[in-house]
Scaffold this motif. Structure first.
Motif, short mmCIF file in Angstrom:
data_model
loop_
_atom_site.label_atom_id
_atom_site.label_comp_id
_atom_site.label_asym_id
_atom_site.label_seq_id
_atom_site.Cartn_x
_atom_site.Cartn_y
_atom_site.Cartn_z
N THR A 132 0.84 -1.21 0.00
CA THR A 132 0.00 0.00 0.00
C THR A 132 0.87 1.25 0.00
OG1 THR A 132 -0.13 -0.24 2.40
CG2 THR A 132 -2.03 -1.00 1.14
N GLN A 133 2.11 1.13 0.48
CA GLN A 133 3.02 2.28 0.53
C GLN A 133 3.74 2.53 -0.80
OE1 GLN A 133 4.62 0.57 4.48
NE2 GLN A 133 5.18 2.71 4.59
N PHE A 134 3.51 1.64 -1.78
CA PHE A 134 4.19 1.75 -3.08
C PHE A 134 3.42 2.60 -4.09
CE2 PHE A 134 6.89 -2.40 -2.99
CZ PHE A 134 7.30 -2.10 -1.70
N GLU A 135 2.18 2.91 -3.78
CA GLU A 135 1.28 3.59 -4.71
C GLU A 135 1.94 4.79 -5.41
OE1 GLU A 135 -1.96 2.66 -6.49
OE2 GLU A 135 -1.65 1.78 -4.51
N ASN A 136 1.94 4.77 -6.75
CA ASN A 136 2.50 5.87 -7.58
C ASN A 136 3.98 6.15 -7.34
OD1 ASN A 136 -0.04 6.40 -8.74
ND2 ASN A 136 -0.62 7.61 -6.95
N ARG A 137 4.68 5.23 -6.72
CA ARG A 137 6.10 5.47 -6.42
C ARG A 137 6.99 4.59 -7.29
NH1 ARG A 137 6.78 5.75 0.02
NH2 ARG A 137 8.81 6.62 -0.56
N LYS A 138 8.27 4.99 -7.37
CA LYS A 138 9.24 4.25 -8.18
C LYS A 138 9.81 3.07 -7.37
CE LYS A 138 9.36 7.06 -11.82
NZ LYS A 138 8.84 6.62 -13.12
N VAL A 139 9.88 1.94 -8.04
CA VAL A 139 10.46 0.75 -7.42
C VAL A 139 11.48 0.15 -8.38
CG1 VAL A 139 8.37 0.21 -6.09
CG2 VAL A 139 8.63 -0.74 -8.40
N ARG A 140 12.35 -0.70 -7.85
CA ARG A 140 13.14 -1.55 -8.74
C ARG A 140 12.62 -2.96 -8.55
NH1 ARG A 140 19.30 -2.66 -6.55
NH2 ARG A 140 18.80 -3.09 -4.37
N PHE A 278 18.48 -10.95 -10.12
CA PHE A 278 18.45 -10.16 -11.36
C PHE A 278 17.61 -8.92 -11.12
CE2 PHE A 278 16.96 -8.95 -15.58
CZ PHE A 278 18.07 -9.19 -16.39
N ASP A 279 18.23 -7.75 -11.36
CA ASP A 279 17.57 -6.46 -11.15
C ASP A 279 17.04 -5.97 -12.50
OD1 ASP A 279 16.81 -3.87 -10.61
OD2 ASP A 279 18.79 -3.17 -10.01
N PHE A 280 15.70 -5.99 -12.64
CA PHE A 280 15.05 -5.53 -13.87
C PHE A 280 15.03 -4.00 -14.00
CE2 PHE A 280 13.23 -9.77 -13.84
CZ PHE A 280 12.95 -10.04 -15.16
N GLY A 281 15.36 -3.29 -12.92
CA GLY A 281 15.41 -1.84 -13.00
C GLY A 281 14.13 -1.14 -12.58
N ARG A 282 14.10 0.16 -12.86
CA ARG A 282 13.10 1.08 -12.31
C ARG A 282 11.78 1.05 -13.07
NH1 ARG A 282 15.96 5.58 -13.02
NH2 ARG A 282 14.76 6.68 -14.56
N SER A 283 10.71 1.07 -12.31
CA SER A 283 9.35 1.19 -12.86
C SER A 283 8.49 1.95 -11.87
CB SER A 283 8.71 -0.19 -13.06
OG SER A 283 9.42 -0.97 -13.96
N PHE A 285 5.19 1.79 -9.76
CA PHE A 285 4.37 0.70 -9.23
C PHE A 285 3.06 0.56 -9.99
CE2 PHE A 285 1.44 -1.03 -5.91
CZ PHE A 285 2.07 -2.25 -5.74
N GLU A 286 2.80 -0.66 -10.45
CA GLU A 286 1.55 -1.06 -11.13
C GLU A 286 1.37 -0.48 -12.55
OE1 GLU A 286 -0.07 -3.49 -10.42
OE2 GLU A 286 -0.36 -3.75 -8.29
N GLU A 287 2.38 0.22 -13.08
CA GLU A 287 2.25 0.70 -14.47
C GLU A 287 2.78 -0.36 -15.44
OE1 GLU A 287 3.57 4.73 -15.09
OE2 GLU A 287 2.02 5.53 -13.75
N GLY A 288 2.77 -0.03 -16.75
CA GLY A 288 3.05 -1.01 -17.80
C GLY A 288 4.35 -1.78 -17.65
N THR A 289 5.47 -1.07 -17.48
CA THR A 289 6.76 -1.78 -17.39
C THR A 289 6.83 -2.60 -16.10
OG1 THR A 289 7.83 0.15 -16.41
CG2 THR A 289 8.02 -0.10 -18.79
N TYR A 290 6.16 -2.12 -15.05
CA TYR A 290 6.09 -2.86 -13.79
C TYR A 290 5.44 -4.23 -14.03
CZ TYR A 290 4.51 -4.19 -9.09
OH TYR A 290 4.26 -4.88 -7.93
N LYS A 291 4.31 -4.21 -14.74
CA LYS A 291 3.56 -5.46 -14.98
C LYS A 291 4.35 -6.41 -15.87
CE LYS A 291 -0.94 -3.48 -14.06
NZ LYS A 291 -2.12 -2.79 -14.59
N PHE A 292 5.09 -5.85 -16.84
CA PHE A 292 5.93 -6.69 -17.71
C PHE A 292 6.98 -7.43 -16.86
CE2 PHE A 292 9.94 -7.24 -20.01
CZ PHE A 292 9.52 -8.04 -21.07
N LYS A 293 7.61 -6.71 -15.93
CA LYS A 293 8.66 -7.32 -15.09
C LYS A 293 8.07 -8.28 -14.07
CE LYS A 293 11.32 -3.13 -15.86
NZ LYS A 293 11.71 -1.81 -15.36
N LYS A 294 6.90 -7.93 -13.58
CA LYS A 294 6.21 -8.74 -12.57
C LYS A 294 5.88 -10.14 -13.12
CE LYS A 294 3.75 -9.07 -8.63
NZ LYS A 294 4.44 -9.23 -7.36
#
Length: 357
Positions: A132-140, A278-283, A285-294
């Motif tokens: 819940t703390q990840f909303e709209n934030r950048k993650v790796r 393996f670090d897929f890099g920055r996305s 949270f819950e946007e397109g590239t995030y879902k691809f890596k997920k």
């Protein structure tokens, strides 16, 4: 050199590379970006000053901490220190919190010496948080790897495996290596993709500097369709972890699933060659590239980028929306997408050294 109790601090030089890398390779919180090669590539390609801090035990001379950093002089904006530019992370690594704080203070003092405007540290949240703390934030996005590509493939859902097979059935092939031909083929795809995304490109010499300085700890994969490069990615490695700073495909060929083969070629190589994370890099949270890596099984870790002023006080990070830059960026990206490719490569190569993202 600055001494604190029984720690000695100094700016690292090329002579310290072996000791620096040995420390990084065994530290549990390190990334491939922490290797001394990243600092050398930045200096070789763009001429920025290496400002990595080395902490030594005064009694034994052993390394007890490293803090990679680069001094950037940006036209009209002045000097700033970044740990690290052109990537997602670059925080300090140390035996304990005291050494880490001392290195941070040392960098702040360096910034005052050069009359710098800002010290930026691209950290990560080491404690696990509720999503819940990840909303709209950048993650790796991090994926633990098994000990073989066979085990990795069998861990995937059938839909993912069929997408990898789809790329192969479509006649796509890939090649791994670090040759200049592969650099050029990767760059051809990368430059076109970045133009289509509305983003200035790195110069080709930047990627050559990465390959030169990382050597066997780097690898390029290029995906081909009838001999034409249509996808490309570069990974860098350190100890048992690997990161993929750049991956691109040509959108006209996306129906053939080149990105699936691209990532599989690199993930399978890593699984078969002792890489366990393996670090897929920055996305976002819950946007397109995030879902691809997920879909590959990667899990998010929150990025925690902080900036400090001349007094080493934390600068409040205003959101893009508040500072009004998101609209300007949108307009600039739309214009950039319409420019001729050659023009964007030349112009991007001039601008890119001064854009730390």
């Amino acid at each position: 050199m600055t001494a604190h109790q029984n720690t000695e601090l100094r700016v690292a030089s090329a002579d310290d590379k072996r000791e620096w890398d040995a420390y990084v390779s065994q530290h549990k919180d390190s990334s491939a970006y922490h290797q001394f090669a990243w600092l050398e590539a930045v200096k070789d390609a763009y001429g920025h000053t290496m400002l990595g801090v080395l902490a030594l035990c005064a009694n034994t001379g052993q390394v007890v901490g490293v803090f990679p950093a680069v001094l950037m002089t940006i036209p009209l904006l002045g000097k700033r220190i970044c740990s690290l530019p052109y990537c997602d992370v670059g925080y300090g690594l140390a035996d304990n919190g005291n050494v880490l704080n001392e290195m941070h203070e040392f960098l702040a003092a360096q910034m005052r010496n050069v009359k710098g405007k800002k010290l930026e540290i691209r950290g990560v949240e080491q404690t696990s948080l509720e999503t819940t703390q990840f909303e709209n934030r950048k993650v790796r996005m991090l994926l633990p790897l098994p000990k073989s590509s066979e085990a990795l493939l069998s861990s995937f859902k059938s839909k993912l495996r069929s997408q990898i097979r789809k790329a192969e059935k479509n006649g796509l092939t890939f090649e791994l290596g670090t040759s200049n031909v592969l650099v050029s083929d990767f760059y051809h795809v990368y430059a076109q993709n970045m133009r289509d995304l509305g983003s200035p490109v790195h110069a080709e010499k930047w990627f050559k500097a990465i390959i030169k300085n990382y050597g066997k700890s780097s690898l390029i994969s290029v995906v081909y369709h009838n001999g034409q490069p249509i996808g490309g990615g570069i990974i860098i490695k350190s100890g048992n972890n690997a990161s993929i700073p750049w991956a691109s495909t040509l959108r006209d060929f996306n129906r053939l699933a080149p990105n699936m083969l691209l990532y599989w070629s690199l993930l399978s190589h890593c699984a078969d060659n002792g890489v366990s994370v393996f670090d897929f890099g920055r996305s976002t949270f819950e946007e397109g590239t995030y879902k691809f890596k997920k879909q590959w099984g990667a899990e998010p870790q929150l990025l925690n980028w902080q900036s400090f002023d001349e007094s080493n006080e934390l600068i409040d990070a205003k959101s893009d929306a508040e500072s009004g830059t998101s609209r300007v960026r949108e307009i600039a990206e739309n214009i950039w997408r319409e420019l001729p490719l050659k023009f964007t490569i030349v112009t991007g190569s001039i601008l890119r050294p001064y854009i730390s993202l």
